[in-house]
Scaffold this active site. Structure first.
Site, PDB file in Angstrom:
ATOM      1  N   GLY A 196     -17.329 -24.743 -30.757  1.00 14.90           N
ATOM      2  CA  GLY A 196     -18.603 -24.066 -31.019  1.00 14.90           C
ATOM      3  C   GLY A 196     -19.200 -24.589 -32.307  1.00 14.90           C
ATOM      4  O   GLY A 196     -18.558 -25.343 -33.055  1.00 14.90           O
ATOM      5  N   LEU A 197     -20.413 -24.169 -32.544  1.00 10.90           N
ATOM      6  CA  LEU A 197     -21.145 -24.639 -33.722  1.00 10.90           C
ATOM      7  C   LEU A 197     -20.477 -24.192 -35.016  1.00 10.90           C
ATOM      8  O   LEU A 197     -19.686 -23.239 -35.018  1.00 10.90           O
ATOM      9  CB  LEU A 197     -22.572 -24.079 -33.694  1.00 10.90           C
ATOM     10  CG  LEU A 197     -23.467 -24.554 -32.556  1.00 10.90           C
ATOM     11  CD1 LEU A 197     -24.757 -23.729 -32.524  1.00 10.90           C
ATOM     12  CD2 LEU A 197     -23.778 -26.044 -32.687  1.00 10.90           C
ATOM     13  N   SER A 198     -20.823 -24.852 -36.103  1.00 16.90           N
ATOM     14  CA  SER A 198     -20.403 -24.398 -37.423  1.00 16.90           C
ATOM     15  C   SER A 198     -20.952 -22.987 -37.641  1.00 16.90           C
ATOM     16  O   SER A 198     -22.129 -22.722 -37.366  1.00 16.90           O
ATOM     17  CB  SER A 198     -20.967 -25.358 -38.488  1.00 16.90           C
ATOM     18  OG  SER A 198     -20.628 -24.905 -39.769  1.00 16.90           O
ATOM     19  N   GLY A 199     -20.093 -22.091 -38.071  1.00 19.77           N
ATOM     20  CA  GLY A 199     -20.527 -20.712 -38.299  1.00 19.77           C
ATOM     21  C   GLY A 199     -20.483 -19.833 -37.051  1.00 19.77           C
ATOM     22  O   GLY A 199     -20.825 -18.649 -37.111  1.00 19.77           O
ATOM     23  N   SER A 200     -20.061 -20.408 -35.932  1.00 25.04           N
ATOM     24  CA  SER A 200     -20.021 -19.611 -34.691  1.00 25.04           C
ATOM     25  C   SER A 200     -18.923 -18.557 -34.734  1.00 25.04           C
ATOM     26  O   SER A 200     -18.975 -17.567 -34.001  1.00 25.04           O
ATOM     27  CB  SER A 200     -19.846 -20.522 -33.466  1.00 25.04           C
ATOM     28  OG  SER A 200     -18.651 -21.270 -33.571  1.00 25.04           O
ATOM     29  N   GLY A 201     -17.905 -18.802 -35.562  1.00 29.43           N
ATOM     30  CA  GLY A 201     -16.825 -17.822 -35.688  1.00 29.43           C
ATOM     31  C   GLY A 201     -15.447 -18.352 -35.306  1.00 29.43           C
ATOM     32  O   GLY A 201     -14.475 -17.592 -35.258  1.00 29.43           O
ATOM     33  N   LYS A 202     -15.349 -19.648 -35.055  1.00 30.70           N
ATOM     34  CA  LYS A 202     -14.075 -20.234 -34.601  1.00 30.70           C
ATOM     35  C   LYS A 202     -12.913 -19.882 -35.531  1.00 30.70           C
ATOM     36  O   LYS A 202     -11.887 -19.368 -35.091  1.00 30.70           O
ATOM     37  CB  LYS A 202     -14.179 -21.774 -34.501  1.00 30.70           C
ATOM     38  CG  LYS A 202     -15.271 -22.290 -33.598  1.00 30.70           C
ATOM     39  CD  LYS A 202     -15.307 -23.803 -33.577  1.00 30.70           C
ATOM     40  CE  LYS A 202     -15.604 -24.478 -34.902  1.00 30.70           C
ATOM     41  NZ  LYS A 202     -16.942 -24.194 -35.457  1.00 30.70           N
ATOM     42  N   SER A 203     -13.059 -20.194 -36.819  1.00 33.39           N
ATOM     43  CA  SER A 203     -11.952 -19.990 -37.779  1.00 33.39           C
ATOM     44  C   SER A 203     -11.604 -18.518 -37.909  1.00 33.39           C
ATOM     45  O   SER A 203     -10.423 -18.153 -37.916  1.00 33.39           O
ATOM     46  CB  SER A 203     -12.335 -20.509 -39.172  1.00 33.39           C
ATOM     47  OG  SER A 203     -12.634 -21.856 -39.110  1.00 33.39           O
ATOM     48  N   SER A 239     -15.638 -29.884 -32.326  1.00 31.74           N
ATOM     49  CA  SER A 239     -15.384 -30.722 -31.130  1.00 31.74           C
ATOM     50  C   SER A 239     -16.630 -30.773 -30.245  1.00 31.74           C
ATOM     51  O   SER A 239     -16.639 -30.227 -29.135  1.00 31.74           O
ATOM     52  CB  SER A 239     -14.156 -30.237 -30.362  1.00 31.74           C
ATOM     53  OG  SER A 239     -14.093 -28.842 -30.197  1.00 31.74           O
TER      54      SER A 239
HETATM   55  N1  LIG Z   1     -22.248 -32.948 -40.866  1.00 33.90           N
HETATM   56  C1  LIG Z   1     -21.444 -31.924 -40.553  1.00 33.90           C
HETATM   57  N2  LIG Z   1     -21.469 -31.407 -39.297  1.00 33.90           N
HETATM   58  C2  LIG Z   1     -20.659 -30.392 -38.992  1.00 33.90           C
HETATM   59  N3  LIG Z   1     -19.768 -29.820 -39.846  1.00 33.90           N
HETATM   60  C3  LIG Z   1     -19.705 -30.308 -41.109  1.00 33.90           C
HETATM   61  C4  LIG Z   1     -20.542 -31.380 -41.518  1.00 33.90           C
HETATM   62  N4  LIG Z   1     -20.264 -31.655 -42.808  1.00 33.90           N
HETATM   63  C5  LIG Z   1     -19.308 -30.812 -43.200  1.00 33.90           C
HETATM   64  N5  LIG Z   1     -18.952 -29.989 -42.187  1.00 33.90           N
HETATM   65  C6  LIG Z   1     -17.855 -29.025 -42.266  1.00 33.90           C
HETATM   66  O1  LIG Z   1     -16.799 -29.578 -41.483  1.00 33.90           O
HETATM   67  C7  LIG Z   1     -16.364 -28.673 -40.514  1.00 33.90           C
HETATM   68  C8  LIG Z   1     -16.322 -29.307 -39.127  1.00 33.90           C
HETATM   69  O2  LIG Z   1     -15.231 -30.134 -39.021  1.00 33.90           O
HETATM   70  P1  LIG Z   1     -14.623 -30.430 -37.590  1.00 33.90           P
HETATM   71  O3  LIG Z   1     -13.439 -31.298 -37.830  1.00 33.90           O
HETATM   72  O4  LIG Z   1     -14.422 -29.170 -36.865  1.00 33.90           O
HETATM   73  O5  LIG Z   1     -15.809 -31.262 -36.895  1.00 33.90           O
HETATM   74  S1  LIG Z   1     -15.769 -32.144 -35.564  1.00 33.90           S
HETATM   75  O6  LIG Z   1     -14.992 -31.397 -34.553  1.00 33.90           O
HETATM   76  O7  LIG Z   1     -15.136 -33.425 -35.884  1.00 33.90           O
HETATM   77  O8  LIG Z   1     -17.180 -32.309 -35.184  1.00 33.90           O
HETATM   78  C9  LIG Z   1     -17.345 -27.546 -40.470  1.00 33.90           C
HETATM   79  O9  LIG Z   1     -16.537 -26.403 -40.405  1.00 33.90           O
HETATM   80  P2  LIG Z   1     -16.898 -25.133 -39.522  1.00 33.90           P
HETATM   81  O10 LIG Z   1     -18.122 -24.560 -40.202  1.00 33.90           O
HETATM   82  O11 LIG Z   1     -15.682 -24.269 -39.690  1.00 33.90           O
HETATM   83  O12 LIG Z   1     -17.129 -25.515 -38.109  1.00 33.90           O
HETATM   84  C10 LIG Z   1     -18.156 -27.649 -41.746  1.00 33.90           C
HETATM   85  O13 LIG Z   1     -17.638 -26.768 -42.707  1.00 33.90           O
HETATM   86  N1  LIG Z   2     -17.980 -11.113 -34.335  1.00 40.70           N
HETATM   87  C1  LIG Z   2     -17.743 -12.092 -35.208  1.00 40.70           C
HETATM   88  N2  LIG Z   2     -16.865 -13.065 -34.919  1.00 40.70           N
HETATM   89  C2  LIG Z   2     -16.624 -14.064 -35.803  1.00 40.70           C
HETATM   90  N3  LIG Z   2     -17.201 -14.181 -37.005  1.00 40.70           N
HETATM   91  C3  LIG Z   2     -18.092 -13.238 -37.359  1.00 40.70           C
HETATM   92  C4  LIG Z   2     -18.416 -12.155 -36.490  1.00 40.70           C
HETATM   93  N4  LIG Z   2     -19.325 -11.390 -37.073  1.00 40.70           N
HETATM   94  C5  LIG Z   2     -19.574 -11.950 -38.274  1.00 40.70           C
HETATM   95  N5  LIG Z   2     -18.840 -13.058 -38.469  1.00 40.70           N
HETATM   96  C6  LIG Z   2     -18.887 -13.914 -39.674  1.00 40.70           C
HETATM   97  O1  LIG Z   2     -19.394 -15.187 -39.275  1.00 40.70           O
HETATM   98  C7  LIG Z   2     -18.795 -16.220 -40.046  1.00 40.70           C
HETATM   99  C8  LIG Z   2     -18.145 -17.212 -39.105  1.00 40.70           C
HETATM  100  O2  LIG Z   2     -17.652 -18.272 -39.890  1.00 40.70           O
HETATM  101  P1  LIG Z   2     -16.416 -19.153 -39.461  1.00 40.70           P
HETATM  102  O3  LIG Z   2     -15.346 -18.300 -38.861  1.00 40.70           O
HETATM  103  O4  LIG Z   2     -16.065 -20.014 -40.624  1.00 40.70           O
HETATM  104  O5  LIG Z   2     -17.057 -20.011 -38.272  1.00 40.70           O
HETATM  105  P2  LIG Z   2     -16.674 -21.497 -37.826  1.00 40.70           P
HETATM  106  O6  LIG Z   2     -15.200 -21.672 -38.042  1.00 40.70           O
HETATM  107  O7  LIG Z   2     -17.067 -21.540 -36.374  1.00 40.70           O
HETATM  108  O8  LIG Z   2     -17.509 -22.387 -38.686  1.00 40.70           O
HETATM  109  C9  LIG Z   2     -17.792 -15.552 -40.978  1.00 40.70           C
HETATM  110  O9  LIG Z   2     -18.397 -15.355 -42.232  1.00 40.70           O
HETATM  111  C10 LIG Z   2     -17.513 -14.227 -40.274  1.00 40.70           C
HETATM  112  O10 LIG Z   2     -17.130 -13.203 -41.164  1.00 40.70           O
END
Ligand SMILES: Nc1ncnc2c1ncn2[C@@H]1O[C@H](COP(=O)(O)OS(=O)(=O)O)[C@@H](OP(=O)(O)O)[C@H]1O
Ligand SMILES: Nc1ncnc2c1ncn2[C@@H]1O[C@H](COP(=O)(O)OP(=O)(O)O)[C@@H](O)[C@H]1O
Length: 197
Positions: free
Chosen positions: A32-39, A106
């Site tokens: 899923g997208l960055s910030g989608s909640g994966k971690s 991914s």
């Molecule tokens: N350009 C760009 N695009 C997307 N994400 C970025 C980028 N630069 C840094 N980050 C940070 O790196 C995290 C994503 O790393 P990933 O290894 O999951 O990416 S990928 O699967 O290889 O696309 C991603 O983490 P998550 O927010 O947890 O998804 C970001 O914190």
């Molecule tokens: N229902 C939910 N599930 C997951 N994350 C949530 C939810 N509601 C709010 N959040 C917030 O959204 C953010 C998700 O960030 P993160 O888990 O780092 O996403 P990712 O790993 O996809 O980038 C966190 O700050 C988390 O506290």
């Protein structure tokens, strides 16, 4: 390319290790997208499974990029290599009998399918964290969307780098305005329903 290498079959195999751990090894592959909640979700799910004495290992994008994939950036080519390495590592952990949870954007279908094809039938469970980009951007937990919008970061997923939505994931976690704990309960119920946990 390695040449002149021969595969060794060992007496203790995946089935034996899984038996001694008392679980079915698999990969729960979050995408899923960055910030989608994966971690966040992966972390809570791991706590829940560990509390049930399951043997788990969480591979998380940001963390793996500090070590194993610290030489990679965010070009399409580097993302392919990132996911290739994670896939191979996941396969090793599955061979060790573990329940692997991965949390990587991914973004490319072919790379997720690469991992699926490395594993046996039923061992790869794709979990699509389907949170709309508007919500991810609103959350912006690391301030990265802001930087991407202002041009400080290039090739940012969903802004100027593609995210290919899964066509047929085992699990689609539809966005709901709820706590992460509630989302994990919803996910757990779906996994249990499929006999995966
Ligand atoms: N350009 C760009 N695009 C997307 N994400 C970025 C980028 N630069 C840094 N980050 C940070 O790196 C995290 C994503 O790393 P990933 O290894 O999951 O990416 S990928 O699967 O290889 O696309 C991603 O983490 P998550 O927010 O947890 O998804 C970001 O914190
Ligand atoms: N229902 C939910 N599930 C997951 N994350 C949530 C939810 N509601 C709010 N959040 C917030 O959204 C953010 C998700 O960030 P993160 O888990 O780092 O996403 P990712 O790993 O996809 O980038 C966190 O700050 C988390 O506290």
């Amino acid at each position: 390319m390695s040449t002149n290498i021969v595969w060794h079959e060992h007496a203790v195999d995946k089935a034996r290790r899984a038996e001694s751990l008392g679980q079915k090894p698999l990969v729960l592959w979050f995408t899923g997208l960055s910030g989608s909640g994966k971690s966040t979700i992966a972390n809570l799910l791991e706590q829940k499974l560990t509390a049930q004495d399951k043997h788990t290992y969480l591979l998380d994008g940001d963390n793996i990029r500090h070590g194993l994939c610290g030489d990679l950036g965010f070009t399409a080519q580097d993302r392919v290599e990132n996911i290739r390495r994670i896939s191979e590592v996941s396969k090793l952990f599955v061979d060790a009998g573990m329940i692997v949870i991965t949390a990587f954007i991914s973004p490319f279908r072919a790379d997720r399918e690469f991992c699926r094809n490395l594993l046996a039938e039923g061992e790869f469970v794709e979990v699509f964290v389907d949170t709309p980009i508007e919500v991810c951007e609103q959350r912006d937990p690391k301030g990265l969307y802001k930087k991407a919008r202002s041009g400080d970061i290039k090739d940012f997923t969903g802004i100027d780098s593609d995210y290919e939505v899964p066509n047929n994931p085992e699990i689609r976690l539809e966005y709901a305005d709820e706590s992460a704990e509630q989302t994990v309960e919803r996910l757990y119920a779906m996994l249990a329903d499929k006999g995966l946990v």
